[in-house]
Design a protein around this motif. Structure first.
Motif, PDB file in Angstrom:
ATOM      1  N   SER A 112       0.821  -1.204   0.000  1.00 41.22           N
ATOM      2  CA  SER A 112       0.000   0.000   0.000  1.00 41.22           C
ATOM      3  C   SER A 112       0.855   1.254   0.000  1.00 41.22           C
ATOM      4  O   SER A 112       1.929   1.283   0.606  1.00 41.22           O
ATOM      5  CB  SER A 112      -0.899   0.008   1.237  1.00 41.22           C
ATOM      6  N   TYR A 128       0.863   4.823   4.981  1.00 42.25           N
ATOM      7  CA  TYR A 128       1.853   4.651   6.036  1.00 42.25           C
ATOM      8  C   TYR A 128       1.576   3.346   6.778  1.00 42.25           C
ATOM      9  O   TYR A 128       0.430   2.967   6.993  1.00 42.25           O
ATOM     10  CB  TYR A 128       1.822   5.838   7.009  1.00 42.25           C
ATOM     11  N   ARG A 129       2.646   2.676   7.152  1.00 36.45           N
ATOM     12  CA  ARG A 129       2.548   1.339   7.751  1.00 36.45           C
ATOM     13  C   ARG A 129       1.533   1.275   8.888  1.00 36.45           C
ATOM     14  O   ARG A 129       0.703   0.372   8.944  1.00 36.45           O
ATOM     15  CB  ARG A 129       3.929   0.882   8.233  1.00 36.45           C
ATOM     16  N   VAL A 144      -1.931   1.295   7.496  1.00 35.27           N
ATOM     17  CA  VAL A 144      -2.213   0.093   6.709  1.00 35.27           C
ATOM     18  C   VAL A 144      -2.444  -1.103   7.627  1.00 35.27           C
ATOM     19  O   VAL A 144      -3.418  -1.849   7.449  1.00 35.27           O
ATOM     20  CB  VAL A 144      -1.063  -0.184   5.708  1.00 35.27           C
ATOM     21  N   PHE A 154       3.751  -6.903   5.157  1.00 35.49           N
ATOM     22  CA  PHE A 154       3.322  -5.568   4.748  1.00 35.49           C
ATOM     23  C   PHE A 154       4.463  -4.860   4.037  1.00 35.49           C
ATOM     24  O   PHE A 154       5.617  -4.956   4.466  1.00 35.49           O
ATOM     25  CB  PHE A 154       2.951  -4.706   5.966  1.00 35.49           C
ATOM     26  N   THR A 188       4.907  -0.855   2.702  1.00 37.11           N
ATOM     27  CA  THR A 188       4.235   0.441   2.696  1.00 37.11           C
ATOM     28  C   THR A 188       5.143   1.532   2.141  1.00 37.11           C
ATOM     29  O   THR A 188       6.306   1.278   1.834  1.00 37.11           O
ATOM     30  CB  THR A 188       3.772   0.804   4.115  1.00 37.11           C
ATOM     31  N   GLU A 189       4.597   2.730   2.060  1.00 34.79           N
ATOM     32  CA  GLU A 189       5.299   3.827   1.407  1.00 34.79           C
ATOM     33  C   GLU A 189       6.662   4.135   2.013  1.00 34.79           C
ATOM     34  O   GLU A 189       7.531   4.639   1.322  1.00 34.79           O
ATOM     35  CB  GLU A 189       4.411   5.070   1.346  1.00 34.79           C
TER      36      GLU A 189
END
Length: 166
Positions: A114, A117-118, A121, A137, A139-140
């Motif tokens: 995604s 932000y972790r 998410v 996960f 993330t960004e």
């Protein structure tokens, strides 16, 4: 080649969250007189992450902010998002629980990739109450380029120890 894993986006795939993203961005940009519409969100910014969205909205409207102010706006939006999710939760996308049961049954690896932000998410996925015990996960915070570039998904495949074709 046999499929060994699945990589899912989160917003709109696992949980319905776009409206809350829109609302929280509007809340932090209200002092600047910015009204961010769903049409604008869907056509230009969906899936690009709040730092990019907030920065681009300010720039498009020729409002200058320094990097610290932008970081403060993004952080404030994240706090509001988390508070709302903890209070009200998010609705899981229809069929996602059955799909995750299939993933578990087939013994496939699972990752969520995604632009968010972790912390957001992970919280969003938890609200979906999926029957999968172990997942990854990405993330960004972990990639330099966001969608439409495939970096999030390539990193997820690497973390799953799978080739992208698997």
């Amino acid at each position: 080649m046999k499929i060994k894993g699945v990589i899912l986006d989160v917003d709109g795939v696992v949980v319905y969250s776009e409206q809350i993203h829109l609302a929280t961005i509007n809340l932090v940009l209200r002092p600047y007189g910015i009204k961010y519409t769903f049409k604008e969100h869907a056509s230009k910014y969906i899936g690009t992450g709040s730092k990019h969205i907030i920065g681009a909205l300010l720039k498009d409207r020729k409002i200058k902010v320094n990097p610290q102010e932008l970081a403060m706006l993004v952080s404030r939006r994240m706090q509001i998002f988390q508070k709302l999710i903890k209070k009200d939760g998010l609705r899981a996308v229809a069929g996602i629980r059955k799909f995750s049961e299939f993933v578990k049954y087939e013994n496939l690896k699972l990752a969520f990739a995604s632009s968010g932000y972790r912390k957001n998410v992970v919280l969003s996925v938890k609200t979906a109450r999926l029957p999968v015990k172990k997942y990854v996960f990405v993330t960004e915070e972990e990639v330099r380029r966001m969608k439409p570039y495939p970096d999030l998904f390539l990193k997820a495949a690497k973390k799953l120890r799978l080739k992208p074709s698997q």
